[in-house]
Enzyme design. Structure first.
Site, PDB file in Angstrom:
ATOM      1  N   HIS A 212      83.880 -50.513  -3.146  1.00 30.70           N
ATOM      2  CA  HIS A 212      84.636 -51.307  -4.117  1.00 30.70           C
ATOM      3  C   HIS A 212      85.640 -52.236  -3.433  1.00 30.70           C
ATOM      4  O   HIS A 212      85.943 -53.307  -3.952  1.00 30.70           O
ATOM      5  CB  HIS A 212      85.315 -50.399  -5.146  1.00 30.70           C
ATOM      6  CG  HIS A 212      84.311 -49.840  -6.114  1.00 30.70           C
ATOM      7  ND1 HIS A 212      83.950 -48.521  -6.110  1.00 30.70           N
ATOM      8  CD2 HIS A 212      83.568 -50.451  -7.058  1.00 30.70           C
ATOM      9  CE1 HIS A 212      83.019 -48.331  -7.041  1.00 30.70           C
ATOM     10  NE2 HIS A 212      82.769 -49.482  -7.629  1.00 30.70           N
ATOM     11  N   GLU A 454      72.464 -46.409 -13.563  1.00 31.87           N
ATOM     12  CA  GLU A 454      72.904 -46.319 -12.157  1.00 31.87           C
ATOM     13  C   GLU A 454      72.733 -44.921 -11.592  1.00 31.87           C
ATOM     14  O   GLU A 454      73.180 -44.626 -10.488  1.00 31.87           O
ATOM     15  CB  GLU A 454      74.338 -46.840 -12.000  1.00 31.87           C
ATOM     16  CG  GLU A 454      75.332 -46.339 -12.996  1.00 31.87           C
ATOM     17  CD  GLU A 454      76.698 -47.020 -12.870  1.00 31.87           C
ATOM     18  OE1 GLU A 454      76.937 -47.754 -11.901  1.00 31.87           O
ATOM     19  OE2 GLU A 454      77.539 -46.786 -13.749  1.00 31.87           O
ATOM     20  N   ASP A 478      75.377 -48.056  -7.329  1.00 35.34           N
ATOM     21  CA  ASP A 478      75.313 -46.600  -7.476  1.00 35.34           C
ATOM     22  C   ASP A 478      73.880 -46.093  -7.508  1.00 35.34           C
ATOM     23  O   ASP A 478      73.592 -45.008  -7.006  1.00 35.34           O
ATOM     24  CB  ASP A 478      76.049 -46.159  -8.747  1.00 35.34           C
ATOM     25  CG  ASP A 478      77.543 -46.103  -8.508  1.00 35.34           C
ATOM     26  OD1 ASP A 478      77.951 -45.556  -7.472  1.00 35.34           O
ATOM     27  OD2 ASP A 478      78.300 -46.634  -9.341  1.00 35.34           O
ATOM     28  N   CYS A 525      73.699 -55.773 -12.443  1.00 32.31           N
ATOM     29  CA  CYS A 525      75.066 -56.215 -12.153  1.00 32.31           C
ATOM     30  C   CYS A 525      75.594 -55.621 -10.845  1.00 32.31           C
ATOM     31  O   CYS A 525      76.744 -55.805 -10.502  1.00 32.31           O
ATOM     32  CB  CYS A 525      76.006 -55.901 -13.316  1.00 32.31           C
ATOM     33  SG  CYS A 525      76.193 -54.148 -13.620  1.00 32.31           S
TER      34      CYS A 525
HETATM   35  C1  PEP Z   1      77.034 -50.531  -9.656  1.00 31.09           C
HETATM   36  O1  PEP Z   1      77.120 -49.330  -9.439  1.00 31.09           O
HETATM   37  O2  PEP Z   1      76.101 -51.247  -9.238  1.00 31.09           O
HETATM   38  C2  PEP Z   1      78.083 -51.212 -10.419  1.00 31.09           C
HETATM   39  C3  PEP Z   1      77.977 -52.471 -10.781  1.00 31.09           C
HETATM   40  O3  PEP Z   1      79.207 -50.503 -10.711  1.00 31.09           O
HETATM   41  P1  PEP Z   1      80.386 -50.250  -9.633  1.00 31.09           P
HETATM   42  O4  PEP Z   1      80.085 -51.067  -8.407  1.00 31.09           O
HETATM   43  O5  PEP Z   1      81.643 -50.653 -10.274  1.00 31.09           O
HETATM   44  O6  PEP Z   1      80.269 -48.788  -9.387  1.00 31.09           O
HETATM   45 MG    MG Z   2      78.554 -48.189 -10.548  1.00 27.70          MG
END
Ligand code: PEP
Ligand code: MG
Length: 606
Positions: A212, A454, A478, A525
């Site tokens: 993140h 995910e 994820d 996403c």
């Molecule tokens: C993902 O897991 O791809 C996602 C978009 O959520 P995050 O990166 O916030 O876990």
């Molecule tokens: Mg995620």
């Protein structure tokens, strides 16, 4: 290139050699500047052997400083406990009992004060030496429950050290001047805090492309490198450094020639970016007429300006958890509503997908208090945390539904692993709608509700989930981590984190198939959506919306306008049939080399 180097490079005075370090490119851009090392508390404890003695007349002052730090920490823990008792439905506040035992430990106090006095050493050093003994003793006991308390001890130690230094992580938001941050680790909340006016770039030892902190760096447009093995130990505050976030290279003590070379490099990168910016009005459509929606991911309402600037078709993922981080209190419904409304209005009728809270894992909120989990990514994260604390989720749902009257807002639940979770979330949503009706507040009762795919279990039951959801958004960050059992934050296994692993592609294919069988749409996403190499495969597998960091939209648009859906489907078929991740990617790379070499070289650093 952002540059704050002194005119006369420091190495000329100190005769320092130019050294190149390799890491994982996390956020594009090149910066040149002076290093500021950010030490975390565990290293503050480890560094306790290096100190200067204090003069005898300062001893009493030092003892008092230590006592004040203990007192300040006690007050802080008390406040945290009170907040948790009122903000959570179940009483987790007793997790602080262990913390109190430490700040109230007379023996510990006496030992530290004695060390300061007898050895004439600074309070931080005396405290660190004592705590290291404690932590080593606790970590060595056989009882696993007691062993786990070492984490509590470290947590309190961190608080005390931070009070002693009169500074802490919060310092990151007030840097003394332009600099390149170097650290062993930086949590997502640290990154969110960064003083954007002064951070030229950052380079850290931990993490990978989908951590993140890396995602945030891209969103904040800060060049960044992660996964820099044993890097910090080679640096000193004030060293000169170049950070190349395209290639994941840091150059310590760059020569004049190297600086000039990077200035050239940056110019050619900037040329491609400005060309791509001129294409924002062009349709994102394949050569045989298939429209692919390119949306933006955002972590803060401030990013909404980038949606227009880079020509995004709305917001495909609004990570709302950042509203809950770096704050001592949970944002209430009005506060959240104002943020969501502002984003919905600014999007000018384009869709805005607001994801409900995805806290947990590495995204922790002070407002929820500290809780320790053995495996936080497999623990009480995202929808699980929310269903465990329904009042937090209902407050957020209410704010999102109300914002739906001001734009094209959609809601999405993260980390759904089974039908029960989706059913429970939908039940709560109905309760919220009926409360809103009773209170005569305006809201969108027909809002589209989607879920993130995910977790492999969700992909495998996508046909069932599709009957209850209006859309899917695949969170590949994820999905890859949970399918391959590879921690997305761990640089040591970054090589095993393979988005085109045949198992991952199989799950994506199942998801798009289930969605199309049930006439709902599938977006992606996760970070795969913003990496041009994966686009032929994703659209060939049936993905029709890609949501990404706005910086990537231009690259992806250009690629889509050069490919036919027919070719994309052939590439995806071959990828699905491949034995390995590398083989699966080969046909996509061949396509790029032939048709969009400038895009391929932009991510390879050419
Ligand atoms: C993902 O897991 O791809 C996602 C978009 O959520 P995050 O990166 O916030 O876990
Ligand atoms: Mg995620």
């Amino acid at each position: 290139m952002k540059n704050n180097l002194p005119k006369e490079p420091k190495r000329d005075k100190k005769n320092k050699r130019e050294i190149m370090f390799h890491g994982i490119p996390a956020s594009p851009g090149i910066a040149c500047g002076t290093v500021m090392l950010v030490h975390d508390v565990s290293s503050a404890l480890l560094d306790s052997k290096e100190y200067k003695n204090i003069p005898p007349e300062q001893v009493e002052e030092e003892v008092q400083r230590f006592k004040s730090a203990i007192e300040e920490t006690r007050v802080e823990i008390k406040e945290l406990r009170n907040r948790i008792q009122t903000s959570l439905e179940h009483h987790e506040a007793n997790i602080f009992d262990a913390h109190f035992l430490i700040v109230d430990d007379r023996m510990l106090m006496n030992e530290v004060c004695m060390l300061i006095t007898k050895k004439q050493i600074p309070a931080e050093t005396a405290f660190s030496q004592t705590m290291q003994k404690y932590i080593a003793a606790i970590s060595a006991v056989a009882d696993p429950y007691l062993r786990e308390r070492a984490a509590d001890v470290k947590d309190v130690a961190a608080r005390i050290i931070s009070h002693l230094q009169g500074k802490g992580k919060f310092q990151l938001d007030h840097l003394p001047g332009p600099c390149i941050i170097a650290a062993k680790d930086m949590t997502p909340s640290d990154t969110a805090l960064l003083d954007r006016a002064n951070v030229l770039a950052f380079a850290i030892e931990s993490g990978s492309k989908t951590s993140h902190s890396a995602i945030l760096a891209r969103s904040m447009k800060i060049p960044a490198i992660v996964g820099m093995n044993r890097f910090v130990e080679c640096l000193e505050d004030g060293d000169s450094m170049i950070v190349d976030g395209f290639l994941g290279i840091a150059i310590l003590n760059p020569t004049k020639d190297t600086i000039e070379l990077y200035q050239q490099k940056e110019k050619s990168k900037a040329k491609l970016y400005s060309e791509l910016l001129r294409e924002t009005q062009l349709q994102s459509e394949t050569t045989d007429g298939y429209r692919i929606q390119l949306a933006a991911n955002m972590e803060s309402a401030d990013n909404i300006a980038d949606v227009k600037k880079y020509g995004a078709a709305g917001v495909g993922l609004f990570r709302t958890e950042y509203l809950f981080m770096n704050t001592d209190t949970l944002p209430d419904e009005e506060e959240q509503f104002e943020v969501y409304r502002k984003v919905a209005e600014a999007a000018d009728g384009q869709p805005v997908v607001i994801r409900t809270l995805d806290l947990g894992g590495d995204k922790l909120s002070r407002a929820l208090g500290a809780y320790h989990e053995q495996n936080p990514f497999l623990g009480l994260r995202a929808i699980r945390l929310c269903l465990d604390n329904p009042s937090i989720l209902k407050t957020q749902m209410s704010a999102i539904l109300r914002a739906g009257s001001f734009g094209n807002v959609q809601m999405m639940f993260p980390m759904i692993s089974c039908m029960d979770e989706l059913n429970r979330a939908l039940e709560l949503l109905e309760e919220v709608k009926s409360d809103l009706k009773n209170s005569n507040l305006k809201f969108n009762g027909k809002m589209k509700i989607g879920i993130m795919i995910e977790i492999p279990s969700a992909a495998l039951i996508a046909d069932k989930l599709a009957r209850k959801a209006d859309f899917f958004s695949i969170g590949t960050n994820d999905l890859v981590q949970y399918t391959l059992a590879v921690d997305r934050n761990n640089e040591r296994v970054a090589g095993l984190y393979q988005p085109t692993h045949p198992a991952v592609l199989e799950l994506i294919a199942r998801t798009t198939q289930a969605a199309s069988d049930n006439s709902i749409w599938t977006a992606v996403c996760g970070e795969m959506a913003g990496d041009p190499r994966y686009i032929p495969i994703l659209i060939g597998l049936g993905v029709r919306e890609l949501s990404m960091s706005p910086l990537s939209i231009g690259h992806i648009r250009r690629l889509i306008r050069k490919i036919s859906m027919h070719d994309a489907e052939r590439i995806a078929e071959k990828a699905l049939a491949a034995d390995t991740a590398e083989e699966a990617l080969r046909h996509s790379l061949e396509f790029m080399e032939k048709n969009v070499p400038e895009i391929l070289s932009s991510i390879r650093g050419g």
